[in-house]
Scaffold this active site. Structure first.
Site, PDB file in Angstrom:
ATOM      1  N   HIS A 132     -11.571  43.623 -24.832  1.00 29.27           N
ATOM      2  CA  HIS A 132     -12.916  43.279 -24.374  1.00 29.27           C
ATOM      3  C   HIS A 132     -13.538  44.380 -23.531  1.00 29.27           C
ATOM      4  O   HIS A 132     -12.849  45.264 -23.012  1.00 29.27           O
ATOM      5  CB  HIS A 132     -12.878  41.984 -23.558  1.00 29.27           C
ATOM      6  CG  HIS A 132     -12.171  42.119 -22.238  1.00 29.27           C
ATOM      7  ND1 HIS A 132     -10.826  41.866 -22.089  1.00 29.27           N
ATOM      8  CD2 HIS A 132     -12.627  42.498 -21.011  1.00 29.27           C
ATOM      9  CE1 HIS A 132     -10.475  42.076 -20.846  1.00 29.27           C
ATOM     10  NE2 HIS A 132     -11.541  42.459 -20.153  1.00 29.27           N
ATOM     11  N   HIS A 248     -15.796  50.186 -20.593  1.00 22.71           N
ATOM     12  CA  HIS A 248     -14.530  50.598 -21.191  1.00 22.71           C
ATOM     13  C   HIS A 248     -13.804  49.403 -21.818  1.00 22.71           C
ATOM     14  O   HIS A 248     -14.122  48.248 -21.533  1.00 22.71           O
ATOM     15  CB  HIS A 248     -13.623  51.236 -20.139  1.00 22.71           C
ATOM     16  CG  HIS A 248     -13.309  50.314 -18.998  1.00 22.71           C
ATOM     17  ND1 HIS A 248     -14.047  50.272 -17.832  1.00 22.71           N
ATOM     18  CD2 HIS A 248     -12.341  49.356 -18.837  1.00 22.71           C
ATOM     19  CE1 HIS A 248     -13.562  49.362 -17.020  1.00 22.71           C
ATOM     20  NE2 HIS A 248     -12.512  48.777 -17.599  1.00 22.71           N
TER      21      HIS A 248
END
EC number: 3.1.4.-
Length: 300
Positions: A132, A248
């Site tokens: 995620h 990220h």
């Protein structure tokens, strides 16, 4: 609904059975291989994984020994609901192979310290896990705030008309959590068209600020007391700040901070294989407690 967690005794028995020899079986003469039959099945709907995304609670206390030494960032308090807003990526088989290859190189580069790096690609049972991009910190909502928050955030998301989009990973990096109790090996991602990551982050931060929760990345405080979210609406057209360098995807974690020398070794890894990865997003996930809501992005 959570998966059943077996006791250590059952796990040991299962492991020993896998290592024991089994009688050979005659191959079936079939023109269709097992792999072909499996690959021909339609993929499971995304929402199906949400039903089994929660982990099984094995203790009512914060026991780091049950979680590889990790400590609970948000203590369990009756009436408080851990909350996380994020974009989910479930890598395909080919994409997972690329990520596995990168983690293997990381282990080689780190040598003796490789055992301290824990992969986030699979569970302890070897089951593939979704990855995620976070759009919020791990925060807490009270019971009476759950539905008002969801109503506010969903309305803001719909009015924003943020469309589905994709990003590309381009380099490895290390980041820590806010408490600096864990460090994460991450893939930095490119800035998508129409600045959609910053737009979604802004919606999440402003919605949570109405309930007294701190923002992700943004340094300013939530401002006046908007804990109940009744005085203002979230303005979807507000110009977002640019936090493109912060987004990220986490691949692994460690309890110890990597040294400058170890960081340099990671930077030397050849990442040309990442060019084949395109990470698409067509919805935002909101996890409150063990309940996960999937909020679609605009299709207009």
């Amino acid at each position: 609904m959570a998966l059943v967690q077996y006791s250590d005794t059952e796990s040991d028995t299962e492991e020993s059975e896998e290592k024991s020899p089994r009688p050979s079986r005659k191959p079936r003469h079939n023109n269709t291989s097992v792999d072909d039959r499996v690959s021909s099945l339609p993929p499971l709907p995304t929402a199906f994984r949400d039903l089994y995304a929660s982990s099984t609670r094995v203790s009512v206390r914060d026991d780091p020994s049950l979680h590889g030494g990790r400590k609970r960032v948000i203590p369990h308090v009756e009436g408080n609901w851990p909350t996380h807003i994020y974009l989910e990526w479930y890598p395909s088989k080919a994409e997972l192979a690329v990520l596995d290859g990168i983690l293997t190189e990381v282990e080689v580069k780190l040598g003796g310290r490789a055992g301290e790096i824990h992969s986030l690609l699979r569970s302890d049972l070897g089951v593939q896990l979704p990855l995620h991009i976070s759009l919020s910190r791990p925060v807490v909502l009270r019971t009476e705030q759950r539905q008002p928050f969801m109503d506010m955030f969903q309305t803001a998301l719909q009015e924003s008309t943020v469309p589905a989009f994709s990003v590309n990973p381009y380099r490895l990096d290390w980041v820590s959590n806010y408490e600096r109790t864990r460090w994460f090996l991450v893939l930095r991602v490119t800035k998508p068209a129409h600045d959609n990551l910053n737009r979604l982050l802004g919606l999440s931060n402003r919605s949570l600020a109405h309930f007294g929760q701190p923002p992700l990345y943004a340094g300013r405080s939530p401002g006046p007391d908007h804990r109940h979210g009744q005085d203002e609406s979230v303005k979807p057209d507000t110009q977002p700040e640019d936090f493109s360098h912060c987004f990220h995807v986490s691949l692994a974690w460690s309890l110890t901070e990597p040294t400058p020398q170890q960081k340099k070794k990671i930077e030397a890894i050849d990442l040309r294989r990442l060019r084949s990865l395109v990470i698409p997003f067509d919805c935002v996930k909101a996890k409150i407690g063990n309940n996960i809501s999937s909020l679609p992005l605009s299709t207009v």
